[in-house]
Design a protein around this motif. Sequence first.
Motif, PDB file in Angstrom:
ATOM      1  N   ALA A 176       0.890  -1.231   0.138  1.00  0.00           N
ATOM      2  CA  ALA A 176       0.050   0.008  -0.137  1.00  0.00           C
ATOM      3  C   ALA A 176       0.839   1.396  -0.151  1.00  0.00           C
ATOM      4  O   ALA A 176       0.616   2.253  -0.448  1.00  0.00           O
ATOM      5  N   VAL A 177       1.987   1.251   0.828  1.00  0.00           N
ATOM      6  CA  VAL A 177       2.840   2.439   0.632  1.00  0.00           C
ATOM      7  C   VAL A 177       3.467   2.536  -0.381  1.00  0.00           C
ATOM      8  O   VAL A 177       3.531   3.719  -1.133  1.00  0.00           O
ATOM      9  N   LEU A 178       3.831   1.298  -1.325  1.00  0.00           N
ATOM     10  CA  LEU A 178       4.315   1.445  -2.648  1.00  0.00           C
ATOM     11  C   LEU A 178       3.380   2.086  -3.676  1.00  0.00           C
ATOM     12  O   LEU A 178       3.834   3.099  -4.660  1.00  0.00           O
ATOM     13  N   ARG A 179       2.245   1.650  -3.562  1.00  0.00           N
ATOM     14  CA  ARG A 179       1.282   2.086  -4.530  1.00  0.00           C
ATOM     15  C   ARG A 179       0.843   3.695  -4.313  1.00  0.00           C
ATOM     16  O   ARG A 179       0.603   4.402  -5.086  1.00  0.00           O
ATOM     17  N   GLU A 180       0.822   4.132  -2.818  1.00  0.00           N
ATOM     18  CA  GLU A 180       0.682   5.696  -2.906  1.00  0.00           C
ATOM     19  C   GLU A 180       1.887   6.502  -3.327  1.00  0.00           C
ATOM     20  O   GLU A 180       1.533   7.816  -3.686  1.00  0.00           O
ATOM     21  N   TYR A 181       3.251   6.168  -2.942  1.00  0.00           N
ATOM     22  CA  TYR A 181       4.153   7.028  -2.915  1.00  0.00           C
ATOM     23  C   TYR A 181       5.238   6.714  -4.157  1.00  0.00           C
ATOM     24  O   TYR A 181       6.021   7.560  -4.484  1.00  0.00           O
ATOM     25  N   LEU A 182       4.919   5.669  -4.985  1.00  0.00           N
ATOM     26  CA  LEU A 182       5.847   5.453  -6.324  1.00  0.00           C
ATOM     27  C   LEU A 182       5.118   6.477  -7.482  1.00  0.00           C
ATOM     28  O   LEU A 182       4.102   6.568  -7.175  1.00  0.00           O
ATOM     29  N   PRO A 183       6.163   6.887  -8.319  1.00  0.00           N
ATOM     30  CA  PRO A 183       5.862   7.750  -9.255  1.00  0.00           C
ATOM     31  C   PRO A 183       4.601   6.946  -9.842  1.00  0.00           C
ATOM     32  O   PRO A 183       4.386   5.665 -10.091  1.00  0.00           O
ATOM     33  N   ARG A 184       3.722   7.804 -10.619  1.00  0.00           N
ATOM     34  CA  ARG A 184       2.430   7.108 -11.260  1.00  0.00           C
ATOM     35  C   ARG A 184       2.943   6.494 -12.580  1.00  0.00           C
ATOM     36  O   ARG A 184       2.223   5.667 -13.103  1.00  0.00           O
ATOM     37  N   ASP A 185       4.253   6.766 -13.186  1.00  0.00           N
ATOM     38  CA  ASP A 185       4.550   6.364 -14.389  1.00  0.00           C
ATOM     39  C   ASP A 185       5.342   4.824 -14.069  1.00  0.00           C
ATOM     40  O   ASP A 185       6.096   4.639 -15.062  1.00  0.00           O
ATOM     41  N   VAL A 186       5.425   4.538 -13.005  1.00  0.00           N
ATOM     42  CA  VAL A 186       6.284   3.202 -12.433  1.00  0.00           C
ATOM     43  C   VAL A 186       5.261   2.169 -12.009  1.00  0.00           C
ATOM     44  O   VAL A 186       4.406   2.217 -11.135  1.00  0.00           O
ATOM     45  N   PRO A 187       5.256   1.086 -12.851  1.00  0.00           N
ATOM     46  CA  PRO A 187       4.353  -0.009 -12.387  1.00  0.00           C
ATOM     47  C   PRO A 187       4.854  -0.897 -11.040  1.00  0.00           C
ATOM     48  O   PRO A 187       5.845  -0.402 -10.502  1.00  0.00           O
TER      49      PRO A 187
END
Length: 608
Positions: free
Chosen positions: A243-254
Amino acid sequence: TKLKMSTFQICDEIEQEVNKLWDASPGIGVKELMAKLQSLELTEEVTKQRVKAAKQAIPYKRKDDTPSTTNVILLSEAQTKFVNQKIQERQSVRASRRYKEADEITKGLTTMGIIIDDEFRTWKVGEKKDIKTDEESEQHFSTLSSGVPCSFCGRFFASKNLVFKHLRDVATSCGNSIFATGQKVPEAPSSIRKQEKKETFKAMRRKKTGKAIQHADPAASLWFGDLPISYTRLGGQYKRLRAVLREYLPRDVPQPWLRKVMRKAYRKDGDSENQGEYMGYAIIVFRDSEEADYVRDAVNGKEIKSKVVFAASEEPPDLPDFIIKVKNVKNKDESIEEKKSSFTRGGQDPPMTDQLRPLSIPEMQQRCERILLKLKDQGKVFEIEDGDTSDDGRPKSEHDKILETTAKLIKNSEPREEIHHKGILVPEEIRIRLLTLLTNLRWPAANHRKGLTSERYLVLQTNVSNDRFYGEVREACRDLMQWTDPDYYYSGIAVTKNFVASPHIDDRDQSYQYAISLGDFTNGGQLCVEGQRLVRNNNKETTDDFVNVVDTHNRIARVDGRHTHWVRSWEGGSRYSLIFYDTRLEAKRKIIHSGVDESFLLSSFLEK
């Protein structure tokens, strides 16, 4: 058959002697039993495993006892018979290693006041246990005036699953009443669904015939540290960390591959008086080094806020905020060695045992019967050896036994017939566009199907709209299928690089597939699909299996993945493949028994 009868007689004789020795010396151990049996010189086949099995089968006897208190219950003849049956059932499930079921029976008998002595194989009647209910649960249920009622006590429950749980618990008054009458409560609907899912995955694990390469290039891997241990819980495959990765990773990174998580890796901010708080870290793999560096610069030093991460949750967990640290992985041992294919030349098939492994036991038994009939007609005799253990000494499963027998029968009979096909040549502009995209594709960090041998494996579901990462590949695939079969709906596309061997059955498929391969490979790489036909033998109709060898290089073919299929090895460059399939239940079509739709090849040839 003679060998099995002989083995049965040996085990029966050992069991009889063990019972006699037990009656003379109750509580005797396995070592002492073996020593006494060997001194009797019954047979050379007295093994520890057989003696242990014989000891486990010793029947329990009721111990003579006189009630010491008035609370001891008196059993009728029917109740005594019931207790003996339950104890025998307990022995049986324990021998099958179904310990959870055995514990439930023990719990029920104990609640009835039955005391079991496993050391001396006896049981007696004691005081009946007081059935207690949890005060909080009682208080909760008493406040419910609607819901699903229990037909025994009349209390209301919030769901059917809770009613089933209440009735199956032998420690409750209702559950013990059901247990004492020998009845069984059916499984709750959710339990049945979970068990079916578990059995499906178990069958899939058994049928694995390969292993995908896992890429963990240190340059594409990052260390995410200073993670509070509450974020590194395994539950739901580290759902809090994801959930942390989904929220804080850049949107253009899968979503990347969460390869390794250490919960209590080190302590932070400790001193001489306080050791500090435990912190965890994760090794996370991205598609390439460029993407990893981009993520590191974007995320390192950010404050992770719990309320932001779990904003959509109805009951967000009370977790601390923290500053995350992100850096490159320096140690080479944090990566995984990439395994290469075992094939040394093109045109090779996987071993026969791998080709047969996806089949069920009944399917292999049918093949054995057909081959034995053929050998009999040819005047040949094949003796089936009874091997109960594998090369490493472990007992074989029933599936492995019949698998080995079927492979030996095929080896000793005529080679399986091969029927060669050529797919329909795809227009050059479509092929070039697809190959260019696949050659330059940024593959996901983790392969989407790990039980099959491939260098890269990507699954593209059709129900995804506005795909930011693989939109061009999807569009090129649509153009290909528009040319091939505009009316065919595919629920997904399997995109692979260097997929080889891996015989398997696509059990979830509801229809046929379309398959194409691209690349500069040579001498091999054909798609092999098993097929079946009806044959008449001695005025009887039986089925016979064969292998379709389909050339899909720059060509597309309609095949049925519900048969066993695999890919032959090849030489030269990389082999890319696209498989279009449909798993929708409403799209169920009859299986193509021949494995390959020859009518499609013929009609397409005439039209195009």
